[in-house]
Structures are given as C-alpha cells and as structure tokens.
Write an enzyme that holds these catalytic residues in place. Structure first.
Site, PDB file in Angstrom:
ATOM      1  N   ASP A 133      -6.120  -8.156   2.455  1.00 37.53           N
ATOM      2  CA  ASP A 133      -5.762  -9.794   2.526  1.00 37.53           C
ATOM      3  C   ASP A 133      -6.468 -10.523   1.385  1.00 37.53           C
ATOM      4  O   ASP A 133      -7.026 -11.161   1.257  1.00 37.53           O
ATOM      5  CB  ASP A 133      -6.233 -10.491   3.951  1.00 37.53           C
ATOM      6  CG  ASP A 133      -5.943 -10.313   5.327  1.00 37.53           C
ATOM      7  OD1 ASP A 133      -4.051  -9.729   4.976  1.00 37.53           O
ATOM      8  OD2 ASP A 133      -5.716 -10.409   5.951  1.00 37.53           O
ATOM      9  N   LYS A 178       1.524   3.415   2.039  1.00 42.30           N
ATOM     10  CA  LYS A 178       2.435   3.627   3.157  1.00 42.30           C
ATOM     11  C   LYS A 178       3.617   2.550   3.223  1.00 42.30           C
ATOM     12  O   LYS A 178       4.989   3.088   3.656  1.00 42.30           O
ATOM     13  CB  LYS A 178       1.696   3.391   5.036  1.00 42.30           C
ATOM     14  CG  LYS A 178       2.586   3.250   5.917  1.00 42.30           C
ATOM     15  CD  LYS A 178       1.456   2.914   7.131  1.00 42.30           C
ATOM     16  CE  LYS A 178       2.021   3.466   8.908  1.00 42.30           C
ATOM     17  NZ  LYS A 178       3.025   2.096   9.145  1.00 42.30           N
ATOM     18  N   GLU A 179       3.370   1.887   3.342  1.00 40.15           N
ATOM     19  CA  GLU A 179       4.196   0.644   2.640  1.00 40.15           C
ATOM     20  C   GLU A 179       5.304   0.470   1.552  1.00 40.15           C
ATOM     21  O   GLU A 179       6.221   0.456   1.798  1.00 40.15           O
ATOM     22  CB  GLU A 179       3.942  -1.073   2.929  1.00 40.15           C
ATOM     23  CG  GLU A 179       3.540  -1.329   3.773  1.00 40.15           C
ATOM     24  CD  GLU A 179       1.894  -2.791   3.650  1.00 40.15           C
ATOM     25  OE1 GLU A 179       1.530  -2.926   4.240  1.00 40.15           O
ATOM     26  OE2 GLU A 179       1.493  -2.697   2.223  1.00 40.15           O
ATOM     27  N   ASN A 239       0.879  -1.118  -0.123  1.00 40.27           N
ATOM     28  CA  ASN A 239       0.027  -0.075  -0.293  1.00 40.27           C
ATOM     29  C   ASN A 239       1.241   0.730   0.034  1.00 40.27           C
ATOM     30  O   ASN A 239       1.929   1.606  -0.149  1.00 40.27           O
ATOM     31  CB  ASN A 239      -1.329  -0.316   1.003  1.00 40.27           C
ATOM     32  CG  ASN A 239      -0.266  -0.087   2.360  1.00 40.27           C
ATOM     33  OD1 ASN A 239       0.698   0.595   2.323  1.00 40.27           O
ATOM     34  ND2 ASN A 239      -1.002  -0.607   3.693  1.00 40.27           N
TER      35      ASN A 239
END
Length: 337
Positions: free
Chosen positions: A283, A212-213, A210
């Site tokens: 997920d 942020k990652e 995402n």
C-alpha cells in the site's frame, strides 16, 4: 487536473509538491477489526480457548489504507468504492470521518456486505480470523452508481490508483471504462493488481505486481531475478506485450524492486533494515509511486523512493501509513539526487 510542470528538482521540492496533488483511489475498501484479550482456559463446550476481551479496535484496510498513506504523504485522497448497508459499513464510514477522509465516492448497497476481517488475539498471538465478505462482481445498479461517482471525482484527480483485492468492486468492464475515461482526460493510472482482473488493466500508466501476482496473473513459472533473471525478464516482457503499460514496477520482497520503462530496466536492492511486519508495504509502495507518476518523476527515481518507503513501513508492527518526515529524512541520506 493532470500536472504539466517539470518534475521537482530536489527531494524537499518533491515532498512539498505532494501537498498539491489529489489522488482518486478506486477499488476494494475493508475494515480490519481486532479483538485483544487473554486466554487462560479452554471452553467446556469445545476444545477451543476462551478469550476474555480487554479491548477492541477498528482500522481502515484495503484501498482505505492506501488513502491513509496518500494522506500521510500530504496529498488529498478521494476514495471510490462500494460498501454494505450494515454495521461494518457504518463503522468504516466512522473511521473515514475520524481520519478526515472524504466519503463522497462511497456507494452503499443493501445487496452485499462490507468486507470486514476480524482478528482474535490473546497473549500477542492471533488465534482466529473471521472474514465477512463476498467476491461476486457488482450488479448493474451498484456498478452504475460506482461509475457515476468515479466520473464525478475524476475531474479533481491528478492520478488514479486501482486498488484491487478481488472482492468484486473492480471488474473487467469497469476497469477498462475507468482507464479509458482517465486516458481521455490525460490522468495517469497506477495499478495494484490481484489475480482475477490481472489482464484487464491494458494501457495503464504504471502496473505494480509482486512476484507472486506476476506468476499467478500470467500463469508462468520462473525464479526470482537473483536466480533466474532471464525467466523473470521474459515474464515482464510478456506482461508488457499483453497490457502495454507505460511502466512496470515489480516488488521483489527482500530482493528490492524492478522497474522497466520502454527499454530502460532498473534493479534496486532492498535497504537493509530490521523487518517487523511486511503488512501494508504494498500500500505504501503504490501510494508513493502514484504521487511520483503524477509529478512526472523519472522511473528510476520513482522506483527508488517507493522501494525506500516500502522498507520503512516494514519496521513497524501492523498496517500503518508511512511517516512523511521520516521518509524524507532517510531519502536525503540514502538516495542520490
């Protein structure tokens, strides 16, 4: 065995083909425990609420929730993970059995606890979360056992999902080894990364961070595509340079998803809906993407279906798997096939 047939030609055919797939999920499993009750007074021992318990519940979390999503889509999930020889591990195995999930790939260790996240709730509000876990890497004995289980189960797999929560089951060394084994057998690999091992997943088939990652993993600052498309695309280009994945799929929260395969870039807006809880959406996205990759679906179609599924689960409260019939019904309306 890897799928070699042409991709399904219609959405009903695609969803029917999910039923023939076996998905190996390796990574961090956990148990989500809930204590519900009512609080009407403070403790005389300390200025904290006293909760009178009305019910408790245990749910599968982490990589095990991915397995539930894969199962809900009709495919066969195989979990490969390390848990403790403790009460949490016993409860996790019990939940696997209740949900009809195989424990053949589960390694138990007396040297590390099962990851358990216990939430205390009263009057619908979460008062406290208690985490029982370690984040240290597996020791040599644990890693050898995990590697043996992975190699054994890989022979049955059409696709591998790496579900990394930075709890130590996945390490730089075993990630590279597992991807190498999968590549030797022609089995595609799909990655849901976290910060610690972000740059270890070289030559995977699909990499799904995402925003942020992506920022944390690359140690770069940039805006979202709506406000800083050049900065965002430069970060994706850097990611592709470092990891050399076939496909990058970035989830953008309320902005939808972005996918890139070779020179083809796809931006898809989020589907307008009432958001109740974003927990577990990632997920669902990785589960749908993995099945589509296994069936060699074109990247824009894979991104579109994963984007739709991630939005659908956000309408539900709590971490819940996707409903296959609901996803197909909405896909037939929303997607242009």
């Amino acid at each position: 065995m890897p799928v070699t047939a042409p991709p399904p030609a219609s959405l009903p055919d695609l969803f029917a083909a999910f039923n023939q797939l076996t998905v190996l999920i390796v990574g961090d499993v956990m148990l989500d425990a809930y204590v519900w009750g009512r609080s009407v007074r403070l403790s005389p021992e300390a200025p904290v609420p006293v909760v009178n318990v009305s019910r408790t519940e245990q749910r599968l979390g982490g990589a095990a929730n991915v397995a539930l999503n894969v199962q809900a889509l009709g495919a066969t999930p195989l979990l490969c993970a390390v848990i403790g020889e403790d009460a949490g591990g016993d409860q996790l195995l019990e939940r696997l059995a209740i949900n009809g999930l195989s424990a053949a790939g589960i390694v138990r260790s007396g040297a590390r606890p099962t990851t358990v996240k216990q939430r205390i709730l009263a009057q619908g509000q979460q008062l406290l979360r208690i985490d029982s876990e370690v984040e240290t890497d597996l020791d040599a004995t644990e890693n050898a056992a995990l590697t043996a289980r992975f190699a054994e189960l890989l022979a049955q797999a059409d696709v591998v999902i790496f579900e990394d929560y930075d709890k130590g089951v996945l390490t730089e060394d075993n990630i590279r080894h597992f991807i190498g084994l999968a590549r030797e057998r022609g089995v595609p690999t799909v990655v849901d990364p976290k910060k610690k091992n972000f740059l270890a997943y070289q030559h995977c088939t699909l990499f799904k961070p995402n925003l942020k990652e992506l920022r944390e993993g690359l140690k770069l600052e940039f805006g979202d595509p709506g406000t800083d498309r050049p900065g965002f695309e430069a970060a994706v280009a850097r990611l592709r340079e470092l990891l050399e994945p076939d496909t990058v799929l970035v989830t953008l929260s309320e902005h939808g998803v972005f996918a890139q395969h070779a020179g083809q870039k796809t931006y898809l807006p989020a589907h307008l809906r009432t958001i109740s809880d974003v927990s577990g959406a990632g997920d669902t996205v990785i589960s749908i993407a993995a099945l589509c990759v296994a069936l060699r679906l074109p990247v824009p179609a894979t991104a579109a279906l994963a984007n739709l599924g991630g939005g659908l689960v956000c309408e539900q409260v709590g971490v819940v798997p996707i409903e296959k019939k609901e996803l197909l019904a909405e896909a037939l309306v929303e997607l242009d096939w």
